[in-house]
Design a protein around this motif. Structure first.
Motif, short mmCIF file in Angstrom:
data_model
loop_
_atom_site.label_atom_id
_atom_site.label_comp_id
_atom_site.label_asym_id
_atom_site.label_seq_id
_atom_site.Cartn_x
_atom_site.Cartn_y
_atom_site.Cartn_z
N HIS A 1 0.58 -1.13 0.04
CA HIS A 1 0.12 -0.11 -0.08
C HIS A 1 0.72 1.35 0.08
N ALA A 2 2.17 1.23 0.19
CA ALA A 2 3.02 2.54 0.15
C ALA A 2 3.73 2.52 -1.00
N PHE A 3 3.62 3.74 -1.57
CA PHE A 3 4.11 4.33 -2.84
C PHE A 3 5.07 5.44 -2.55
N VAL A 4 6.21 5.68 -2.92
CA VAL A 4 7.35 6.97 -2.66
C VAL A 4 7.58 7.35 -4.14
N CYS A 5 8.13 8.71 -4.03
CA CYS A 5 8.65 9.44 -4.97
C CYS A 5 9.71 10.42 -4.42
N TRP A 6 10.70 10.85 -5.27
CA TRP A 6 11.58 11.62 -4.66
C TRP A 6 12.14 12.48 -5.61
N THR A 7 13.11 13.69 -5.13
CA THR A 7 13.57 14.53 -5.95
C THR A 7 15.10 14.78 -5.12
N PRO A 8 16.20 14.71 -5.81
CA PRO A 8 17.39 15.06 -5.30
C PRO A 8 17.33 16.71 -5.24
N HIS A 9 18.14 16.99 -3.92
CA HIS A 9 18.42 18.45 -3.55
C HIS A 9 19.68 18.46 -2.72
N PRO A 10 20.53 19.48 -3.26
CA PRO A 10 21.77 19.42 -2.68
C PRO A 10 21.58 19.84 -0.75
N GLU A 11 20.76 20.38 -0.59
CA GLU A 11 20.45 20.88 0.89
C GLU A 11 18.95 20.64 1.10
N PRO A 12 18.54 19.44 1.43
CA PRO A 12 17.09 19.21 1.62
C PRO A 12 16.65 19.62 2.98
N TRP A 13 17.66 19.76 3.99
CA TRP A 13 17.17 20.29 5.35
C TRP A 13 16.66 21.79 5.26
#
Length: 187
Positions: free
Chosen positions: A129-141
């Protein structure tokens, strides 16, 4: 190429593609070894009052870059959420509590997980039931607060007291921890 910060909310809330546990855990994994942000969607709501088929949680990897090089990246973090345990994953702890799994003290008694069987049940539920997406970013914090304020993320607790589900989720998790402290430690 890093997307502009203002486009990250829509990228996570309405991604072009969502990835399954099987895809994320495959070798080679499609998840990049890079810092970035990730978002979790569920085809079945983990709790009756929550919506299905939409973004419910965002996370970042690493938490913050220090003088030491962080070992956390999108791949390690996303894969851990799918196959780790509740002690190392706020998302897993939240989902397990919402699904009614019994939180238990393990090992020395300082760590809390859902025990071997509960963690297996949670892993199976997430695989379905869980699906994920992402996007790289140099400073996610630098983006975490912005995303939590911009999006409706009922499963995020940190910096999210304005969310309508925050008090209820806090109480559910607090009750699970209190009950776990009253039970014998699992060996």
């Amino acid at each position: 190429m890093t997307p502009p910060e203002e486009s990250l909310g829509p990228l996570l809330a309405a991604p072009d593609r969502l990835w399954t546990a099987a895809e994320v855990l495959a070798k080679p994994s499609p998840v990049p070894i890079a810092p970035g942000v990730y978002g979790w969607h569920f085809d079945v709501a983990p709790f009756a009052s929550l919506p299905a088929q939409q973004l419910l949680y965002v996370g970042i990897a690493p938490r913050k870059m220090t003088s030491r090089r962080s070992r956390q990246n999108l791949r390690t973090r996303v894969r851990y959420h799918y196959r780790g345990n509740a002690e190392g994953s706020t998302l897993r702890r939240t989902l397990g509590c919402l699904l009614g799994l019994e939180l238990r003290r393990v090992g020395s008694g300082k760590r809390m997980t859902f025990g071997k069987l509960g963690e297996q049940q949670l892993t199976a539920w997430m695989a379905e039931h869980a699906f994920v997406c992402w996007t790289p970013h140099p400073e996610p914090w630098l983006l975490e607060s912005q995303l939590i304020n911009q999006l409706d993320l009922p499963l995020n607790l940190d910096q999210n007291k304005h969310n309508a589900f925050h008090a209820q989720l806090t109480e559910i998790r607090s009750t699970a921890r209190r009950l776990a402290r009253e039970l014998p430690i699992l060996t």
